[in-house]
Design an enzyme around this catalytic site. Structure first.
Site, PDB file in Angstrom:
ATOM      1  N   GLY A 311       0.826  -1.193   0.000  1.00 47.19           N
ATOM      2  CA  GLY A 311       0.000   0.000   0.000  1.00 47.19           C
ATOM      3  C   GLY A 311       0.858   1.240   0.000  1.00 47.19           C
ATOM      4  O   GLY A 311       1.948   1.260  -0.567  1.00 47.19           O
ATOM      5  N   GLU A 312       0.342   2.302   0.615  1.00 47.78           N
ATOM      6  CA  GLU A 312       1.041   3.594   0.751  1.00 47.78           C
ATOM      7  C   GLU A 312       1.124   4.375  -0.546  1.00 47.78           C
ATOM      8  O   GLU A 312       1.489   5.542  -0.555  1.00 47.78           O
ATOM      9  CB  GLU A 312       2.481   3.425   1.272  1.00 47.78           C
ATOM     10  CG  GLU A 312       2.650   2.706   2.571  1.00 47.78           C
ATOM     11  CD  GLU A 312       4.119   2.592   2.987  1.00 47.78           C
ATOM     12  OE1 GLU A 312       5.001   3.081   2.233  1.00 47.78           O
ATOM     13  OE2 GLU A 312       4.382   2.029   4.057  1.00 47.78           O
ATOM     14  N   GLY A 313       0.845   3.762  -1.683  1.00 53.82           N
ATOM     15  CA  GLY A 313       1.153   4.353  -2.977  1.00 53.82           C
ATOM     16  C   GLY A 313       2.471   3.861  -3.531  1.00 53.82           C
ATOM     17  O   GLY A 313       2.955   4.370  -4.551  1.00 53.82           O
TER      18      GLY A 313
END
Length: 355
Positions: A311-313
């Site tokens: 995740g997180e980008g």
């Protein structure tokens, strides 16, 4: 906020797609030999409405919030990790911080509803809808009013950002549960097929997670429309991301979609306005179980498949150089005419030997 969004082919009445394809086909290469990079260049050109696309001031936004359902043991990590990771993003130590720095991407972290108060600092935007969502097993994760507030906050945020590309990131312990339920409800799938290990649950814990999610879905049988499902299951960061996606699509920014959670926001946005998908580039297929089903439902072909599930980008940031290269090739690569190179169909005939 309005959900009206025209199709790109209704905006462009000048044959842009045909001109872009002609440019690509006439570069000094066999037709189609750059594969999906050509498809990517075509898509970016259409989104930005130009034959010479330039990606300017890309912005990666990490939307963060807590989930009341996390108290049911649906994650391998405690809820405090949400605010701790926000601090890590802001101090530059997270994976997405490193990748954004490496590629010159602006990074903004948005507190959409973290159970923590952050000291003001550059790179942090606070549009907190609440101190985390409610437990979706007790009632809706958020009210309709809170959902509308989050959507509006996401749209307002994008209007303030520079550039023509938005990369989506998120942080929120428990948010794979929300994404799994949104996929199950909006795509009509069994929640067991949509649910994976999230932050690292073992097999038994995944089964317990599925049991909880089944109960939540049963608790909200009438939450079938996109915003009803979003309010019922959460979370604040997903809802804010939905608003950001709708605004970015309206502004014709290139939307680079990260993994399972970011895809859940795009799923909701696309059920509100299908033409959102014309403005999206899907970065990768993650290792989270439901992500392949999500991409299939959206008929999306991701650029990468690296087994990511952070995740997180992070996946969006890793895919970013491919977008930059696609634009550079479309703009700068020579044509057969300009380079004085013969085409395949202009090659001299092969002399035949005589008996």
């Amino acid at each position: 906020m309005s959900f009206e969004l025209p199709a790109i082919d209704n905006i462009e009445q000048t044959g842009l797609a045909a001109r872009l394809q002609h440019l690509l086909d006439n570069k000094t290469k066999p037709v189609g030999s750059l594969g999906r990079i050509e498809t990517l260049a075509l898509r970016i050109g259409l989104i930005l409405g130009t034959e010479a696309p330039v990606l300017a001031s890309p912005q990666l936004v990490v939307f963060a919030a807590d989930h009341g359902l996390a108290a049911r043991g649906v994650s391998a990590y405690p809820s405090d990790v949400t605010w701790q990771m926000v601090e890590n993003f802001l101090s530059g130590g997270a994976a997405v911080s490193v990748l954004a720095r490496q590629h010159g991407i602006g990074l903004t972290v948005v507190d959409c509803g973290v159970r923590h108060e952050f000291a003001p600092r550059p790179g942090l935007v606070v549009c907190k809808v609440g101190q985390g969502t409610a437990d979706a097993l007790d009632g809706p994760a958020m009210t309709a009013g809170q959902c509308a507030e989050a959507l509006a906050a996401g749209a307002a945020l994008v209007r303030q950002l520079p550039g023509n590309a938005l990369l989506l990131g998120e942080m929120g312990i428990g948010n794979t549960s929300a994404a799994s339920m949104l996929l199950a409800r909006l795509a009509g799938l069994a929640v067991a097929d949509c649910t994976g290990a999230g932050t690292g649950l073992d097999a038994d814990a995944v089964q317990r997670k599925i049991a909880v999610l089944r109960q939540v879905l049963a608790r909200h049988p009438d939450a079938k429309q996109p915003l009803d499902a979003l309010a019922a299951f959460g979370g604040f960061e997903i809802a804010t991301m939905v608003g950001a996606v709708l605004e970015a699509a309206a502004e014709r920014r290139v939307i680079v979609v990260d993994g399972f959670i970011a895809n859940a926001a795009v799923l909701v946005a696309s059920h509100l306005q299908p033409h959102v998908l014309q403005r999206c580039v899907f970065a990768h297929r993650s290792g989270e179980r439901g992500h392949a089903l999500m991409l299939a439902h959206l008929r999306a072909e991701p650029l990468l498949e690296l087994g990511l599930r952070l995740g997180e980008g992070s996946g969006a940031a890793l895919a970013w150089p491919l977008l930059v290269s696609a634009c550079a090739l479309l703009r700068d690569m020579a044509s057969f005419e300009s380079a004085g190179v013969s085409r395949q169909d202009e090659a001299p005939p092969v002399a035949q030997s005589q008996a």
